[in-house]
Enzyme design. Sequence first.
Site, mmCIF file in Angstrom:
data_model
loop_
_atom_site.group_PDB
_atom_site.id
_atom_site.type_symbol
_atom_site.label_atom_id
_atom_site.label_comp_id
_atom_site.label_asym_id
_atom_site.label_seq_id
_atom_site.Cartn_x
_atom_site.Cartn_y
_atom_site.Cartn_z
ATOM 1 N N HIS A 204 0.814 -1.218 0.000
ATOM 2 C CA HIS A 204 0.000 0.000 0.000
ATOM 3 C C HIS A 204 0.840 1.258 0.000
ATOM 4 O O HIS A 204 0.428 2.293 -0.500
ATOM 5 C CB HIS A 204 -1.026 -0.041 1.125
ATOM 6 C CG HIS A 204 -2.143 -0.950 0.756
ATOM 7 N ND1 HIS A 204 -2.149 -2.270 1.089
ATOM 8 C CD2 HIS A 204 -3.235 -0.740 -0.021
ATOM 9 C CE1 HIS A 204 -3.223 -2.832 0.564
ATOM 10 N NE2 HIS A 204 -3.903 -1.931 -0.107
ATOM 11 N N ARG A 311 -10.888 4.106 -1.545
ATOM 12 C CA ARG A 311 -10.420 3.227 -0.457
ATOM 13 C C ARG A 311 -10.780 3.876 0.884
ATOM 14 O O ARG A 311 -9.973 4.591 1.465
ATOM 15 C CB ARG A 311 -8.910 3.042 -0.549
ATOM 16 C CG ARG A 311 -8.428 2.187 -1.715
ATOM 17 C CD ARG A 311 -6.922 1.984 -1.656
ATOM 18 N NE ARG A 311 -6.458 0.882 -2.454
ATOM 19 C CZ ARG A 311 -5.963 0.982 -3.687
ATOM 20 N NH1 ARG A 311 -5.892 2.155 -4.279
ATOM 21 N NH2 ARG A 311 -5.535 -0.094 -4.329
ATOM 22 N N ARG A 348 -15.639 1.815 -1.553
ATOM 23 C CA ARG A 348 -15.380 0.482 -1.012
ATOM 24 C C ARG A 348 -15.537 0.514 0.499
ATOM 25 O O ARG A 348 -15.016 1.431 1.153
ATOM 26 C CB ARG A 348 -13.963 0.032 -1.372
ATOM 27 C CG ARG A 348 -13.650 -1.326 -0.763
ATOM 28 C CD ARG A 348 -12.377 -1.890 -1.263
ATOM 29 N NE ARG A 348 -11.227 -1.175 -0.729
ATOM 30 C CZ ARG A 348 -9.976 -1.467 -1.051
ATOM 31 N NH1 ARG A 348 -9.725 -2.423 -1.921
ATOM 32 N NH2 ARG A 348 -8.971 -0.814 -0.526
ATOM 33 N N GLU A 451 -10.949 -10.755 -5.381
ATOM 34 C CA GLU A 451 -9.519 -10.681 -5.059
ATOM 35 C C GLU A 451 -9.017 -11.933 -4.345
ATOM 36 O O GLU A 451 -7.877 -11.989 -3.895
ATOM 37 C CB GLU A 451 -9.173 -9.409 -4.279
ATOM 38 C CG GLU A 451 -10.159 -8.933 -3.270
ATOM 39 C CD GLU A 451 -9.815 -7.542 -2.719
ATOM 40 O OE1 GLU A 451 -8.817 -6.934 -3.096
ATOM 41 O OE2 GLU A 451 -10.598 -7.085 -1.865
ATOM 42 N N ASN A 474 -4.334 -6.845 -7.185
ATOM 43 C CA ASN A 474 -3.194 -6.828 -6.246
ATOM 44 C C ASN A 474 -3.301 -7.988 -5.269
ATOM 45 O O ASN A 474 -2.336 -8.717 -5.035
ATOM 46 C CB ASN A 474 -3.170 -5.523 -5.438
ATOM 47 C CG ASN A 474 -3.204 -4.314 -6.322
ATOM 48 O OD1 ASN A 474 -2.816 -4.385 -7.478
ATOM 49 N ND2 ASN A 474 -3.677 -3.188 -5.793
ATOM 50 N N ASP A 475 -4.492 -8.140 -4.711
ATOM 51 C CA ASP A 475 -4.687 -9.249 -3.779
ATOM 52 C C ASP A 475 -4.883 -10.559 -4.510
ATOM 53 O O ASP A 475 -4.456 -11.605 -4.027
ATOM 54 C CB ASP A 475 -5.881 -8.966 -2.853
ATOM 55 C CG ASP A 475 -5.470 -8.092 -1.685
ATOM 56 O OD1 ASP A 475 -4.401 -8.347 -1.104
ATOM 57 O OD2 ASP A 475 -6.203 -7.143 -1.364
ATOM 58 N N ARG A 485 2.237 -9.602 -0.830
ATOM 59 C CA ARG A 485 2.483 -8.490 -1.757
ATOM 60 C C ARG A 485 3.401 -7.423 -1.179
ATOM 61 O O ARG A 485 3.929 -6.585 -1.904
ATOM 62 C CB ARG A 485 1.149 -7.862 -2.189
ATOM 63 C CG ARG A 485 0.373 -7.271 -1.048
ATOM 64 C CD ARG A 485 -1.061 -6.989 -1.454
ATOM 65 N NE ARG A 485 -1.260 -5.604 -1.856
ATOM 66 C CZ ARG A 485 -2.450 -5.050 -2.017
ATOM 67 N NH1 ARG A 485 -3.542 -5.760 -1.845
ATOM 68 N NH2 ARG A 485 -2.553 -3.793 -2.372
ATOM 69 N N CYS A 522 -9.591 -2.890 -10.758
ATOM 70 C CA CYS A 522 -9.167 -1.704 -10.005
ATOM 71 C C CYS A 522 -7.820 -1.933 -9.310
ATOM 72 O O CYS A 522 -7.360 -1.080 -8.573
ATOM 73 C CB CYS A 522 -10.230 -1.272 -9.000
ATOM 74 S SG CYS A 522 -10.551 -2.490 -7.731
HETATM 75 C C1 PEP Z 1 -6.533 -4.943 -4.961
HETATM 76 O O1 PEP Z 1 -6.327 -5.802 -4.107
HETATM 77 O O2 PEP Z 1 -6.204 -5.072 -6.152
HETATM 78 C C2 PEP Z 1 -7.170 -3.665 -4.601
HETATM 79 C C3 PEP Z 1 -7.516 -2.783 -5.507
HETATM 80 O O3 PEP Z 1 -7.352 -3.407 -3.271
HETATM 81 P P1 PEP Z 1 -6.159 -2.942 -2.327
HETATM 82 O O4 PEP Z 1 -4.952 -2.704 -3.189
HETATM 83 O O5 PEP Z 1 -6.580 -1.732 -1.598
HETATM 84 O O6 PEP Z 1 -5.998 -4.142 -1.442
HETATM 85 MG MG MG Z 2 -7.317 -5.622 -2.192
#
Ligand code: PEP
Ligand code: MG
Length: 592
Positions: A204, A311, A348, A451, A474-475, A485, A522
């Site tokens: 993040h 977020r 979200r 995710e 991402n997740d 990650r 996203c």
């Molecule tokens: C993701 O996991 O791709 C996502 C957009 O949420 P975050 O990055 O906030 O976990």
């Molecule tokens: Mg995520």
Amino acid sequence: MSIQVFGLPVSRGVAIGRAVLVASSRVDVAHYFVPAERIDQEIGRLRLARDGVATELQSLKHELPPEAPAELAALLDVHLMLLHDEALITATKGWIRDRHYNAEWALSAQLEVLARQFDEMDDPYLRERKADIEQVVERLLRELAGQAGGEAPATAAAAKAMRDGAGEDPLVLVANDVAPADMMQFKRSVFTGFVTDVGGRTSHTAIVARSMDIPAVVGAREASRLIRQDDWVVIDGDTGVVIVNPSPIVLEEYRFRQRQSELERARLDRLRHTPAVTLDGEAVELLANIEMPGDAPSALEAGAVGVGLFRSEFLFMNRGGDLPGEEEQFEAYRAAVEALQGLPVTIRTVDVGADKPLERMSQQELRHEHGLNPALGLRAIRWSLAEPGMFRQQLRAILRASAFGKVRILVPMVAQMSEVRLIFEALARAKQQLDDAGRAYGPVEVGAMIEVPAAALLVERFLRYFDFVSLGTNDLIQYTLAIDRADESVAHLYDAWHPAVLQLIEQTIASARRMGRGVSVCGEMAGDPAFTELLLAMGLRSFSMHPARIASIKQRVLRADTRRLAVHLDEVLGSDDPAASVAALQPGGALH
Ligand code: PEP
Ligand code: MG
């Protein structure tokens, strides 16, 4: 002497500036800038802490039992002496006065300087005195933590304070790690680039850096140990190279590249109002990811046609357990909705946990507080469902904001059918409560983030309930490949091109399209031009990313023909090396 450090490039461009070091992980403290009018007060906090520690040490000394070894009393004397040493206190005041650091940051900055001096000493006895100075600083930090009046100033005042402290030279931030909440403090700051020792491409911290659109390198391991306060640093956010105290020739080369990338940005900016339509006439929706309502104007400026991911957890962070109530949340959501002037805003529900703890914590503390494996623990919707009152409160706040514009609710990390049921029950109750209170709300669509692989595999079942889905790649990559990650030691295995990841993404998009439901991406993949054409070929028509990425992706969309790669889609997905297979199909590639 010039040295080079290598890390992961996470935000493009070249930054050149003087290093501002945020203390290493050894001491985990808040970092913020103090406005000019509060400098004396901040020095007062330091003075008070010093007096407090002096009293504490004196009484410890007096309470020593007569049989205690003489060395103990001598040690306390050494600590008392260090406490009044010019090298510690006067220099710390200097950081506060000249750089506007808060007292905690100033102390840890000075500790870094002194620790290095001790490390370089030849005399082993003196070298060991480093531990004493660390203990004294720790006592001071504890004393400061117990004081009132040490809060970070509001963002606007903080930004002004940073400018006051910046002087003439551009500044770059160097840290072991920066908590996502601290990154928010730095968001509208004077920093022109940043480097951290830890972190992966989609941690993040890296995501917030990208949203600031400043060159950044993470996972540079030793950077905060090798770089000193005020060193000149070049950060190459395209290659991950960090050069400390570059030679004049190298510096000139990078200044040239910096100018080139600024020209490129200016060129891309001109696409702002061009509609995103492919060569074969397919319209593509480019949405923005935001962290705070204050980010909404930059989404519009970048030409976003809505917010695809707000977020909301950033509203919940670092509040010392005092979570935002319904009114405060409502005001924040309404501000974002109004700023978007009728364009949709996808909010979200809170996604705390894993590398986004509510309070600022070191990785060690995080494990202690949140179990052995926070990424697999009580995070995101799991946390919301474990706190049903809090969850309904957030839902009410979002619903109320929907009376002021187009709002969509997005739920993070759904994985179980039982969660789906509980989410809709909570929503129905929240609506009932608003009805009972006579409060207005508009129609809202509800979507699930895909995710977790389980959700990707069950997407059709989820879509019997949800109106749309958004792929949180991402997740999804993290959970499909079992790669943390945020962990730089396995960052080389975190691979968005992995055939299993691509297969899950493709199936999700195809399922949603078959069912006539909205689907977007996203995660960071949406803002990475290397994937644009492939995602278009999979049928994706909605991408959500940081505003700063929109122009580059639009350029890709304008040059793409969705049919061209679509005919090769099976071949790419079936390949052991999809990245190479896509590259070979590009104009000028081996198979083109
Ligand atoms: C993701 O996991 O791709 C996502 C957009 O949420 P975050 O990055 O906030 O976990
Ligand atoms: Mg995520």
